[in-house]
Scaffold this active site. Structure first.
Site, PDB file in Angstrom:
ATOM      1  N   LYS A 129       0.811  -1.058   0.034  1.00 59.84           N
ATOM      2  CA  LYS A 129      -0.178   0.089   0.160  1.00 59.84           C
ATOM      3  C   LYS A 129       0.893   1.158   0.081  1.00 59.84           C
ATOM      4  O   LYS A 129       1.402   1.880   1.233  1.00 59.84           O
ATOM      5  CB  LYS A 129      -0.855   0.019   1.362  1.00 59.84           C
ATOM      6  CG  LYS A 129      -1.855   1.229   1.091  1.00 59.84           C
ATOM      7  CD  LYS A 129      -2.981   1.172   2.420  1.00 59.84           C
ATOM      8  CE  LYS A 129      -3.808   2.338   2.217  1.00 59.84           C
ATOM      9  NZ  LYS A 129      -3.453   3.653   2.376  1.00 59.84           N
ATOM     10  N   LYS A 303      -6.139  -8.450  -2.084  1.00 57.19           N
ATOM     11  CA  LYS A 303      -7.080  -8.564  -3.209  1.00 57.19           C
ATOM     12  C   LYS A 303      -7.592 -10.039  -3.437  1.00 57.19           C
ATOM     13  O   LYS A 303      -6.489 -10.677  -3.597  1.00 57.19           O
ATOM     14  CB  LYS A 303      -6.892  -7.623  -4.363  1.00 57.19           C
ATOM     15  CG  LYS A 303      -6.692  -6.285  -4.193  1.00 57.19           C
ATOM     16  CD  LYS A 303      -6.058  -5.628  -5.601  1.00 57.19           C
ATOM     17  CE  LYS A 303      -5.836  -4.017  -5.220  1.00 57.19           C
ATOM     18  NZ  LYS A 303      -5.327  -3.515  -6.503  1.00 57.19           N
ATOM     19  N   CYS A 439      32.186  23.998  14.502  1.00 57.14           N
ATOM     20  CA  CYS A 439      33.165  24.402  15.464  1.00 57.14           C
ATOM     21  C   CYS A 439      34.403  24.656  14.853  1.00 57.14           C
ATOM     22  O   CYS A 439      34.778  23.983  13.558  1.00 57.14           O
ATOM     23  CB  CYS A 439      33.359  23.315  16.204  1.00 57.14           C
ATOM     24  SG  CYS A 439      34.702  23.070  17.382  1.00 57.14           S
TER      25      CYS A 439
END
Length: 683
Positions: A129, A303, A439
């Site tokens: 899906k 399905k 830094c």
């Protein structure tokens, strides 16, 4: 397909255009759908440009399925409503994420079909899906004529021009001449494409996108197809709409196979399974694979495989009885920001990180989420105490994608990036034009220690053989080495006691360290790991100033006089050497015995290759690549890694490959070793 048949003397324009369209469609399918290209990009572009020119000269040859029609320049006035011939219905959702969700669906199907308990298991098609935007593609006589969104299921929006920009979607189907064939599927965005898109947004200081699904949906509904083409969208086919003049296969699985044969992209992660246990097994297998997929899914779709049984089962209201979506745990959840810390990466980058009340997202418990940088944190306005939406997808680091401002506690203050590194106390700066703070501690900052050691030891710097990732990890983790000079204070006993480090191996490392003490100024400068200072810049600095002290003490106005040094690089050099602890590391390295030849600054006399940029590729007859590179740079030239319009010459040997093709495409002169030596001798 063979490209040799493309080239014939004075072909008929219509025949030539047809051949070019077929060739380009074939190669686009190989590239976008099969991920198996047969042509280099330059050759594809050449064919594309030839077709463009042919269609411009003979407008009557232009067809709707021509590859040149993928990106159209017209900006739409608005999206036109489209009524679907066959409604695009939603499917029922099974919210029980346990195996019982699959079993519940199988029970409902068997009951609806009135199957006895001892009847054979039902055959199902199981597929992913996708988390995207549903799309209906209408093909007439095999040619794409319309693309429409789902909308309310009855009426969607015409997005044909935008869908044409998606390379995976064929403008003409292969081997299909049906009167009407509507293909349904999902437009989505891959995770890596989404991350690259957001990275570009951050680099430009623009707003980032929330998630791939919303980004894909927003792109499809843009009114300017040229903008849509800049969004990397993909597509999977999974269903049918209206059909006329085409025999529909008897099963859903066979339908997807037919789609693939037509040139449509179909997801490979699908299966035909038997009964509830087959559904459970597929759900579990894809759940385990979910995080490694290149795109987002939020569940599995089951399905009934046989279309005849689907017809028998029919619909309940607006949802089919023969399909269901079985969900996975959500990948977005709400939680609270407990604090905002700043982490320092291996390269010195400062990243604000939201410390969260533990929340279960995407299958794991999340307690930290990146805010990327100060600009991003302020744009999203994330504050301590806020209720936020946290997203985790795949291997992507969890991030805060939104704030529920109405739930903000009183007095919550804006986040501000610290002006000092939280690890070493050095200044934290954000260079002009960049989004990230860094830094400036460099060699001194313990967060950057491993990266600094590996950079210093690499072949192009001090070339300390044997000092690789595993050994550096052990040295730093055991607190044996804190700064670069500590490398040269190592003894045999300290090394030999480390894991997998015998006396012989330890002795080899010590000998490599001793050998590295005799180096060159460019190698030493490069090895210090100064931001923006690569090999070429280090060599230019050494040539210009002649000594390390002169480089360290040079003011900005002198630094910018150096070839290959602009204001950004000059400021980086000054920032580095203005840190007292960086100068201390340099002096300690000298005290450990590191030395190199120094002399007066180089004369600015013209050199044979001054101002020329070269790229080296292939195997040269007598020179190694590094030797050729050194000769070019000594003669004042510059060596780049890739061919561009700024390249003056490509030095090519045997098996030159893609760089040679690129040079030929751009018209960059190609020379061999003999020509290079002649150019050097002439100077």
């Amino acid at each position: 397909m063979d490209t040799m048949d493309l080239f014939s003397a004075d072909p008929d324009p219509a025949e030539r255009a047809a051949v070019l369209r077929a060739q380009l469609q074939h190669h686009a399918h190989r590239y976008y759908v099969l991920d198996d290209p047969e042509l280099p990009d330059a050759e594809y572009d050449r064919l594309f440009q030839e077709l463009q020119a042919l269609e411009a000269e003979h407008p009557e040859l232009l067809t709707p399925d021509s590859p040149t029609q993928r990106v159209l320049g017209k900006v739409l006035d608005g999206l036109t409503p489209v009524r679907h011939a066959v409604p695009m219905l939603s499917i029922d959702t099974e919210t029980d994420t346990t195996p019982e969700g699959a079993r519940n669906f199988d029970i409902r199907v068997r009951n609806a079909l009135k199957l006895a308990e001892d009847a054979p298991p039902v055959e199902y098609a199981a597929e992913l899906k996708f988390d995207g935007l549903a799309m209906n593609l209408r093909y007439e006589r095999g040619v794409l004529v319309l693309a429409a969104t789902r909308g309310d299921g009855e009426t969607g929006e015409d997005v044909t021009q935008n869908v044409r920009t998606i390379g995976q979607i064929p403008l003409r189907l292969q081997g299909v001449d049906a009167e009407v064939l509507e293909v349904r599927g999902e437009v989505y965005m891959r995770r890596d494409d989404f991350e690259r898109l957001n990275e570009k947004q951050r680099e430009r200081g623009d707003k980032t996108f929330i998630n791939p699904r919303n980004t894909a949906a927003g792109a499809i509904r843009q009114l300017d197809p040229a903008l849509v083409a800049q969004r990397p969208l993909s597509f999977f086919a999974y269903g049918l709409g209206e059909v006329s003049g085409w025999t529909v296969p008897p099963t859903h699985g066979a339908l997807l196979d037919a789609f693939a044969a037509m040139g449509l992209p179909v997801c490979a992660d699908r299966a035909v399974v038997l009964g509830a246990e087959g559904l459970v097994a597929f759900h579990a297998a894809m759940g385990a694979k979910r995080d490694s997929l290149p795109f987002d899914i939020d569940g599995i779709v089951y399905k009934v495989n046989a279309l005849a049984l689907q017809q028998q089962l029919g619909f309940k209201t607006r949802e089919p009885r023969w399909a269901v979506a079985h969900k996975y745990p959500a990948q977005e959840q709400l939680t609270t920001v407990l604090a905002i810390d700043v982490q320092v990466g291996r390269t010195g980058k400062l990243t604000p990180v939201a410390k969260l009340a533990p929340v279960f997202v995407g299958g794991v418990t999340v307690t930290n989420a990146t805010l990327h940088n100060e600009l991003e944190a302020r744009r999203k306005d994330v504050r301590v105490g806020d209720t936020v939406i946290v997203r985790r997808a795949g291997d992507v680091i969890p991030e805060v994608v939104g704030v529920l401002a109405d739930k903000r506690p009183a007095g919550a203050s804006e986040f501000t990036m610290p002006t000092q590194c939280p690890v070493c106390g050095s200044a934290a700066v954000r260079e002009e034009g960049e989004a990230d703070h860094r830094c400036t501690g460099g060699l001194f900052c313990s967060a950057q220690r491993k990266q600094a050691l590996l950079h210093f030891a690499q072949r192009r710097a001090l070339d300390i053989e044997g000092l690789g990732d595993k050994l550096v990890d052990q040295l730093v983790d055991a607190d044996v080495v804190r700064t670069l000079p500590d490398l040269y204070r190592l003894g045999l006993n300290a090394l030999a006691t480390l894991d997998r480090m015998a006396d012989k191996s330890a002795q080899n490392v010590l000998e490599a360290l001793e050998k590295s003490k005799q180096t060159t100024l460019p190698r030493f400068l490069f090895g210090l790991g100064i931001r923006h200072v690569g090999e070429a810049t280090a060599k230019a600095l050494a040539r210009h100033f002649g000594s390390l002290d002169a480089v360290m003490d040079a003011p900005l106005e002198q630094l910018v006089e150096v070839d290959d040094v602009g204001p950004v690089v000059a400021q980086s050099l000054r920032t580095f050497f203005d840190q007292a602890h960086n100068r201390e590391v340099v002096e300690q390295l000298r005290a450990c015995g590191l030395s190199w030849p120094e002399g007066a600054p180089a004369e600015r006399a013209p050199t044979p290759l001054s101002g020329l940029t070269f790229v080296v590729t292939g195997t040269l007859p007598t020179l190694g690549r590094e030797d050729a590179k050194a000769l070019i740079e000594t003669a004042g030239g510059k060596v780049a890694g890739s061919v561009s319009k700024k390249t003056h010459y490509l030095l090519a040997g045997a098996e030159a490959g893609s760089k040679l093709a690129k040079a030929q495409e751009l018209g960059v002169p190609v020379i061999d070793e003999a020509r290079l030596l002649a150019m050097l001798a002439a100077g």
